[in-house]
Scaffold this motif. Structure first.
Motif, PDB file in Angstrom:
ATOM      1  N   LYS A 267       0.865  -1.072   0.020  1.00  0.00           N
ATOM      2  CA  LYS A 267      -0.011  -0.024  -0.139  1.00  0.00           C
ATOM      3  C   LYS A 267       0.836   1.178   0.010  1.00  0.00           C
ATOM      4  O   LYS A 267       1.924   1.596   0.784  1.00  0.00           O
ATOM      5  CB  LYS A 267      -0.915  -0.150   1.235  1.00  0.00           C
ATOM      6  N   GLU A 268       0.727   2.228  -0.973  1.00  0.00           N
ATOM      7  CA  GLU A 268       1.486   3.370  -1.236  1.00  0.00           C
ATOM      8  C   GLU A 268       2.850   2.998  -0.970  1.00  0.00           C
ATOM      9  O   GLU A 268       3.632   3.832  -0.327  1.00  0.00           O
ATOM     10  CB  GLU A 268       1.010   4.550  -0.055  1.00  0.00           C
ATOM     11  N   GLY A 269       3.316   2.115  -1.687  1.00  0.00           N
ATOM     12  CA  GLY A 269       4.620   1.549  -1.643  1.00  0.00           C
ATOM     13  C   GLY A 269       5.340   1.054  -0.259  1.00  0.00           C
ATOM     14  O   GLY A 269       6.834   0.856  -0.068  1.00  0.00           O
ATOM     15  N   SER A 270       4.432   1.058   0.768  1.00  0.00           N
ATOM     16  CA  SER A 270       4.992   0.720   2.129  1.00  0.00           C
ATOM     17  C   SER A 270       5.233  -0.979   2.087  1.00  0.00           C
ATOM     18  O   SER A 270       4.920  -1.540   1.039  1.00  0.00           O
ATOM     19  CB  SER A 270       4.109   1.263   3.044  1.00  0.00           C
ATOM     20  N   GLN A 271       5.050  -1.414   3.289  1.00  0.00           N
ATOM     21  CA  GLN A 271       5.456  -2.867   3.508  1.00  0.00           C
ATOM     22  C   GLN A 271       4.433  -3.766   2.920  1.00  0.00           C
ATOM     23  O   GLN A 271       3.273  -3.296   2.837  1.00  0.00           O
ATOM     24  CB  GLN A 271       5.468  -3.067   5.119  1.00  0.00           C
ATOM     25  N   GLN A 272       4.787  -4.766   2.576  1.00  0.00           N
ATOM     26  CA  GLN A 272       3.888  -5.992   2.000  1.00  0.00           C
ATOM     27  C   GLN A 272       2.814  -6.359   2.821  1.00  0.00           C
ATOM     28  O   GLN A 272       3.264  -6.433   4.046  1.00  0.00           O
ATOM     29  CB  GLN A 272       4.768  -6.951   1.509  1.00  0.00           C
ATOM     30  N   GLU A 273       1.752  -6.453   2.527  1.00  0.00           N
ATOM     31  CA  GLU A 273       0.582  -7.268   3.403  1.00  0.00           C
ATOM     32  C   GLU A 273       0.135  -8.086   2.725  1.00  0.00           C
ATOM     33  O   GLU A 273       0.127  -8.303   1.511  1.00  0.00           O
ATOM     34  CB  GLU A 273      -0.480  -6.088   3.672  1.00  0.00           C
ATOM     35  N   GLU A 274      -0.614  -9.407   3.509  1.00  0.00           N
ATOM     36  CA  GLU A 274      -1.231 -10.360   2.807  1.00  0.00           C
ATOM     37  C   GLU A 274      -2.623 -10.564   3.185  1.00  0.00           C
ATOM     38  O   GLU A 274      -2.852 -10.180   4.406  1.00  0.00           O
ATOM     39  CB  GLU A 274      -0.312 -11.618   3.357  1.00  0.00           C
ATOM     40  N   LYS A 275      -3.508 -10.980   2.295  1.00  0.00           N
ATOM     41  CA  LYS A 275      -4.811 -11.195   2.801  1.00  0.00           C
ATOM     42  C   LYS A 275      -5.357 -12.499   2.099  1.00  0.00           C
ATOM     43  O   LYS A 275      -4.938 -13.039   0.984  1.00  0.00           O
ATOM     44  CB  LYS A 275      -5.765 -10.011   2.198  1.00  0.00           C
ATOM     45  N   HIS A 276      -6.296 -13.206   2.477  1.00  0.00           N
ATOM     46  CA  HIS A 276      -6.730 -14.500   2.135  1.00  0.00           C
ATOM     47  C   HIS A 276      -8.276 -14.351   1.735  1.00  0.00           C
ATOM     48  O   HIS A 276      -8.980 -13.930   2.540  1.00  0.00           O
ATOM     49  CB  HIS A 276      -6.605 -15.678   3.109  1.00  0.00           C
ATOM     50  N   PHE A 277      -8.555 -15.107   0.674  1.00  0.00           N
ATOM     51  CA  PHE A 277      -9.871 -14.935   0.014  1.00  0.00           C
ATOM     52  C   PHE A 277     -10.470 -16.262  -0.578  1.00  0.00           C
ATOM     53  O   PHE A 277      -9.584 -16.965  -0.823  1.00  0.00           O
ATOM     54  CB  PHE A 277      -9.841 -13.828  -0.934  1.00  0.00           C
ATOM     55  N   ASP A 278     -11.747 -16.422  -0.512  1.00  0.00           N
ATOM     56  CA  ASP A 278     -12.243 -17.470  -1.293  1.00  0.00           C
ATOM     57  C   ASP A 278     -12.267 -17.542  -2.839  1.00  0.00           C
ATOM     58  O   ASP A 278     -12.264 -18.592  -3.558  1.00  0.00           O
ATOM     59  CB  ASP A 278     -13.840 -17.769  -0.796  1.00  0.00           C
TER      60      ASP A 278
END
Ligand SMILES: C=Cc1c2[nH]c(c1C)Cc1[nH]c(c(CCC(=O)O)c1C)Cc1[nH]c(c(C)c1CCC(=O)O)Cc1[nH]c(c(C)c1C=C)C2
Length: 385
Positions: A150-161
């Motif tokens: 997000k806006e070049g900041s740290q990576q994030e992870e999300k999980h979806f069906d």
């Protein structure tokens, strides 16, 4: 059959009506509905009804007469027989056509959609880095992992069906897809050509425009380049949507570029503005300086429905078959217009819902763009036409 399947609009109309019809009728129509040209787009996608007539009857004239007679017979008999695919196209009822927009412009639609989402559900200014599917375990639960920054900041992870993808396909190639930890190559999906487009919006005092602004606007055949006309066409925006201009002014939207002049589309503002104003002076009698000018350049404005479009569709189906829970929607599946794009999104949403039915799955991630950078403000949403 292979020839007909890959036949261009230009070839088709030249064969039936001659090149002049293509140059002065079909060419401006294709420019005004896709920014492309008759020789690059598929007859099957652009004129499915005519394609179906030729396929079924071998001749447009015979097909037109026979299908007309058949329609008459069917309506007389109240027939509701199951139709073949090609005859279905011929008998489809005419739907109401026309342009539409919203009070406040098209931006009203994304504003209204964003208003209905809570903050957590909408991630703007985010780049998706990878899409990974894990098909082991329960195949329909949380098996998609989205990694994004997000806006070049740290990576994030999300999980979806499930994931509905609406990015242009080259974005998806950049993102990189993995299936069970192994990179899933998208090289089998044919390249999609995108048309670049400059849009020049000009406002004039009503008294400075000589011609009556009747109808949608004006389209310029490519052949007219030899007479010094270099735009694709101009919409009479304030005639179609009166809220677009203050009293006493008129607004035009001029299109420059497309497949006809790709280099001109990306030319500097002053050059594109001069091209637009020169054509407006000659086409609508616009005199004197405009009250306002705005220029927007879209590097990849419209995907082209090229001759191999059917192969492209088959490759999308293969991708969705290989990667359960991933769906592709947008303006390169089923039509370019806003209405058809909305229909494509609704269809994908329906597919997700039927996939999740009975599985208890709930989480759905929609990737609208890899480069969304504005937070829309809520606005009133009313259809004007
Ligand atoms: C001159 C360039 C362009 C104008 N509009 C567009 C371009 C590139 C973009 C555009 N216009 C339409 C579509 C949707 C096509 C579809 O898939 O349905 C797109 C992407 C709609 C449209 N524009 C014109 C017609 C006849 C239609 C179809 C409407 C319908 O389905 O009922 C004609 C037209 N376009 C432009 C002008 C100036 C013009 C006619 C005067 C601008």
């Amino acid at each position: 059959m292979g020839f007909v399947m890959r036949c261009s609009v230009g070839d088709f109309f030249t064969r039936h009506f001659g090149r002049e019809v293509v140059d002065y009728l079909v060419d401006p129509f294709i420019a005004g509905t896709s920014g492309s040209d008759p020789d690059s787009v598929s007859i099957r996608q652009s004129f499915p009804d005519l394609f179906a007539i030729e396929e079924s009857y071998g001749s447009l004239l015979v097909g037109g007469v026979k299908s007309g007679l058949k329609k008459k017979r069917d309506s007389k008999n109240g027939s509701s027989k199951v139709l073949s695919d090609s005859t279905k196209a011929l008998s489809t009822q005419k739907r109401p056509r026309g342009s539409f927009s919203f009070v406040g412009g098209m931006q009203t639609l994304p504003h209204a959609l964003s208003e209905r989402l809570d903050e957590e559900s909408l991630e703007l200014k985010s780049s998706v880095l990878s899409l990974a599917s894990n098909q082991q375990g329960n195949p329909l639960r949380n098996n998609w992992t989205i990694t994004y920054s997000k806006e070049g900041s740290q990576q994030e992870e999300k999980h979806f069906d499930a994931v509905i993808l609406t990015t242009p396909l080259h974005n998806m190639r950049e993102i990189g897809v993995k299936k069970d930890g192994i990179p899933y190559s998208l090289d089998f999906i044919p390249e999609v050509v995108y048309q670049p487009m400059s849009v020049v919006i000009t406002a004039f005092k009503e008294s400075d425009v000589k011609n009556a602004l009747k109808g949608f606007g004006v389209l310029v055949p490519r052949k007219e380049q030899k007479n010094g006309f270099f735009t694709l066409g101009t919409l009479f925006s304030s005639s179609m949507f009166p809220d677009r201009a203050p009293p006493g002014q008129v607004v035009f939207t001029t299109f420059v570029g497309g497949s006809r002049s790709r280099a001109l589309a990306s030319a500097p503002f002053d050059e594109v503005k001069e091209v637009a104003l020169t054509d407006l002076r000659r086409l609508v009698g616009a005199q004197g300086p405009p009250v306002a000018v705005k220029h927007i350049y879209w590097e990849q404005a419209f995907p082209q429905y090229s001759l191999g479009y059917n192969e492209f569709l088959s490759s999308l189906e293969k991708m969705e078959g290989d990667l359960p829970g991933l769906f592709y929607a947008g303006n390169h599946r089923g039509g370019l217009s806003v209405g058809k794009s909305i229909a494509s999104g609704c269809k994908a949403a329906g597919q997700v819902l039927s996939m999740l039915e009975g599985t208890g799955g709930r989480k759905l991630f929609t990737m609208a763009s890899n480069n969304v950078d504005t937070l829309p403000k809520p606005a009133e949403c009313k259809s004007t036409t």
